[in-house]
Write a protein that holds these residues in place. Structure first.
Motif, mmCIF file in Angstrom:
data_model
loop_
_atom_site.group_PDB
_atom_site.id
_atom_site.type_symbol
_atom_site.label_atom_id
_atom_site.label_comp_id
_atom_site.label_asym_id
_atom_site.label_seq_id
_atom_site.Cartn_x
_atom_site.Cartn_y
_atom_site.Cartn_z
ATOM 1 N N GLU A 7 0.826 -1.206 0.000
ATOM 2 C CA GLU A 7 0.000 0.000 0.000
ATOM 3 C C GLU A 7 0.862 1.257 0.000
ATOM 4 O OE1 GLU A 7 -3.346 0.231 -0.328
ATOM 5 O OE2 GLU A 7 -3.376 -1.934 -0.591
ATOM 6 N N MET A 8 1.937 1.196 -0.766
ATOM 7 C CA MET A 8 2.892 2.292 -0.851
ATOM 8 C C MET A 8 2.316 3.436 -1.681
ATOM 9 S SD MET A 8 6.685 2.119 -2.483
ATOM 10 C CE MET A 8 6.224 2.624 -4.124
ATOM 11 N N ASN A 9 2.446 4.651 -1.168
ATOM 12 C CA ASN A 9 2.031 5.823 -1.939
ATOM 13 C C ASN A 9 2.941 5.987 -3.148
ATOM 14 O OD1 ASN A 9 -0.178 6.847 -0.488
ATOM 15 N ND2 ASN A 9 1.201 7.707 1.044
ATOM 16 N N ILE A 10 2.330 6.221 -4.284
ATOM 17 C CA ILE A 10 3.084 6.415 -5.520
ATOM 18 C C ILE A 10 3.138 7.906 -5.803
ATOM 19 C CG2 ILE A 10 3.134 5.954 -7.989
ATOM 20 C CD1 ILE A 10 1.632 3.353 -7.384
ATOM 21 N N PRO A 11 4.350 8.451 -5.880
ATOM 22 C CA PRO A 11 4.457 9.886 -6.119
ATOM 23 C C PRO A 11 4.065 10.250 -7.556
ATOM 24 C CG PRO A 11 6.632 8.876 -6.084
ATOM 25 C CD PRO A 11 5.642 7.803 -5.728
ATOM 26 N N VAL A 12 3.350 11.356 -7.674
ATOM 27 C CA VAL A 12 3.015 11.902 -8.986
ATOM 28 C C VAL A 12 3.609 13.301 -9.031
ATOM 29 C CG1 VAL A 12 1.169 12.565 -10.568
ATOM 30 C CG2 VAL A 12 0.886 10.563 -9.080
ATOM 31 N N VAL A 13 4.527 13.516 -9.976
ATOM 32 C CA VAL A 13 5.207 14.798 -10.100
ATOM 33 C C VAL A 13 4.863 15.400 -11.456
ATOM 34 C CG1 VAL A 13 7.447 15.967 -10.115
ATOM 35 C CG2 VAL A 13 7.079 13.984 -8.623
ATOM 36 N N TYR A 14 4.422 16.644 -11.407
ATOM 37 C CA TYR A 14 4.093 17.376 -12.632
ATOM 38 C C TYR A 14 4.882 18.683 -12.626
ATOM 39 C CZ TYR A 14 1.487 19.940 -16.148
ATOM 40 O OH TYR A 14 1.145 20.660 -17.262
ATOM 41 N N LYS A 15 5.759 18.838 -13.617
ATOM 42 C CA LYS A 15 6.596 20.039 -13.728
ATOM 43 C C LYS A 15 7.299 20.349 -12.411
ATOM 44 C CE LYS A 15 4.148 22.185 -17.548
ATOM 45 N NZ LYS A 15 3.497 23.409 -18.051
ATOM 46 N N ASN A 16 7.975 19.339 -11.889
ATOM 47 C CA ASN A 16 8.759 19.424 -10.653
ATOM 48 C C ASN A 16 7.924 19.709 -9.406
ATOM 49 O OD1 ASN A 16 11.243 18.884 -11.925
ATOM 50 N ND2 ASN A 16 11.404 21.029 -12.548
ATOM 51 N N CYS A 45 0.031 1.280 -4.736
ATOM 52 C CA CYS A 45 0.112 -0.045 -5.357
ATOM 53 C C CYS A 45 0.004 -1.085 -4.252
ATOM 54 C CB CYS A 45 1.371 -0.213 -6.187
ATOM 55 S SG CYS A 45 2.915 -0.194 -5.300
ATOM 56 N N ASP A 46 -0.530 -2.233 -4.619
ATOM 57 C CA ASP A 46 -0.712 -3.291 -3.620
ATOM 58 C C ASP A 46 0.626 -3.728 -3.044
ATOM 59 O OD1 ASP A 46 -3.500 -3.356 -3.776
ATOM 60 O OD2 ASP A 46 -3.464 -4.759 -5.449
ATOM 61 N N LEU A 47 1.569 -4.062 -3.923
ATOM 62 C CA LEU A 47 2.892 -4.491 -3.472
ATOM 63 C C LEU A 47 3.955 -3.955 -4.422
ATOM 64 C CD1 LEU A 47 1.916 -8.192 -2.831
ATOM 65 C CD2 LEU A 47 2.569 -6.585 -1.045
ATOM 66 N N VAL A 104 7.749 -4.950 -4.907
ATOM 67 C CA VAL A 104 8.669 -5.995 -4.464
ATOM 68 C C VAL A 104 10.108 -5.636 -4.858
ATOM 69 C CG1 VAL A 104 9.211 -8.451 -4.618
ATOM 70 C CG2 VAL A 104 6.821 -7.692 -4.689
ATOM 71 N N GLU A 105 10.979 -5.682 -3.859
ATOM 72 C CA GLU A 105 12.415 -5.440 -4.049
ATOM 73 C C GLU A 105 12.693 -4.129 -4.792
ATOM 74 O OE1 GLU A 105 14.946 -7.245 -2.805
ATOM 75 O OE2 GLU A 105 13.829 -8.975 -2.068
ATOM 76 N N ASN A 106 11.810 -3.164 -4.662
ATOM 77 C CA ASN A 106 11.955 -1.845 -5.291
ATOM 78 C C ASN A 106 12.129 -1.893 -6.806
ATOM 79 O OD1 ASN A 106 11.743 -0.247 -2.922
ATOM 80 N ND2 ASN A 106 13.799 -0.919 -2.370
ATOM 81 N N CYS A 107 11.532 -2.921 -7.431
ATOM 82 C CA CYS A 107 11.653 -3.004 -8.887
ATOM 83 C C CYS A 107 10.491 -3.730 -9.564
ATOM 84 C CB CYS A 107 12.971 -3.653 -9.285
ATOM 85 S SG CYS A 107 13.188 -5.337 -8.696
ATOM 86 N N LEU A 108 9.602 -4.343 -8.808
ATOM 87 C CA LEU A 108 8.520 -5.136 -9.382
ATOM 88 C C LEU A 108 7.196 -4.721 -8.743
ATOM 89 C CD1 LEU A 108 7.610 -7.586 -11.147
ATOM 90 C CD2 LEU A 108 8.056 -9.016 -9.142
ATOM 91 N N VAL A 109 6.277 -4.204 -9.575
ATOM 92 C CA VAL A 109 4.956 -3.802 -9.096
ATOM 93 C C VAL A 109 4.030 -5.010 -9.181
ATOM 94 C CG1 VAL A 109 2.980 -2.267 -9.453
ATOM 95 C CG2 VAL A 109 5.298 -1.440 -9.915
ATOM 96 N N VAL A 110 3.301 -5.277 -8.105
ATOM 97 C CA VAL A 110 2.337 -6.375 -8.093
ATOM 98 C C VAL A 110 0.973 -5.792 -7.742
ATOM 99 C CG1 VAL A 110 1.700 -8.585 -7.057
ATOM 100 C CG2 VAL A 110 4.122 -8.014 -7.376
ATOM 101 N N GLU A 111 0.031 -5.984 -8.651
ATOM 102 C CA GLU A 111 -1.333 -5.502 -8.447
ATOM 103 C C GLU A 111 -2.248 -6.710 -8.319
ATOM 104 O OE1 GLU A 111 -4.234 -2.832 -7.653
ATOM 105 O OE2 GLU A 111 -2.087 -2.443 -7.771
ATOM 106 N N LEU A 112 -3.039 -6.742 -7.260
ATOM 107 C CA LEU A 112 -3.885 -7.890 -6.954
ATOM 108 C C LEU A 112 -5.342 -7.586 -7.266
ATOM 109 C CD1 LEU A 112 -2.350 -8.774 -3.486
ATOM 110 C CD2 LEU A 112 -1.678 -9.640 -5.734
ATOM 111 N N LYS A 113 -6.036 -8.595 -7.759
ATOM 112 C CA LYS A 113 -7.467 -8.503 -8.039
ATOM 113 C C LYS A 113 -8.132 -9.811 -7.631
ATOM 114 C CE LYS A 113 -7.111 -4.496 -9.967
ATOM 115 N NZ LYS A 113 -7.396 -3.381 -9.108
#
Length: 142
Positions: A57-66, A75-77, A79-88
């Motif tokens: 449940e990590m907040n995903i930053p959204v940056v627009y023009k700095n 995102c749900d998970l 993993v290892e700071n390189c793999l997004v896992v979305e669960l349904k």
């Protein structure tokens, strides 16, 4: 001090295999037809048991023009700071589910993502879709 892992296509493929193995174990144990939140907590437990590092449940930053925007994307998970896992846990995966995962991958600059649907009979054959993007193609193969 822990050695930094080199992110390569091979590493991501092996990590994907490990995460899918954990998801298959959850599906085998819990069956189909439960709420997504239950699978999420079970997968957290399974990944922890397997010593796979992740954020949930990590907040995903959204940056627009700095400028960071106050948009509540999680995102749900991750993993290892390189793999997004979305669960349904839905009757069928549709375009909006795929777009959600691809958006998270893009915002996190993540090269790979897995969309897992626990509401299926065979998770490996019909319950998962793996995506790669332009970041994956720039990684070393090994």
């Amino acid at each position: 001090m822990e050695n930094a892992k080199i992110i390569s296509q091979k590493y991501l493929d092996e990590l994907t295999y490990e995460v899918l193995g954990a998801a298959i174990e959850v599906h085998k144990t819990m069956g189909r037809g439960l709420l997504e939140n239950i699978y999420h907590h079970c997968l957290i437990e399974e990944l922890s048991t397997r010593n796979i590092r992740f954020s949930t449940e990590m907040n995903i930053p959204v940056v627009y023009k700095n400028k960071s925007l106050n948009i509540d994307y999680k995102c749900d998970l991750y993993v290892e700071n390189c793999l997004v896992v979305e669960l349904k846990s839905v009757n069928e995966i549709n375009a909006v589910h795929k777009a959600q995962l691809l958006t998270y991958m893009k915002l996190l600059h993540s090269p790979k993502g897995i969309l897992i649907n626990f509401n299926c009979f065979n998770l490996f054959k019909e319950g998962q879709i793996t995506f790669v993007n332009e970041h994956f193609k720039t990684l070393p193969k090994f």
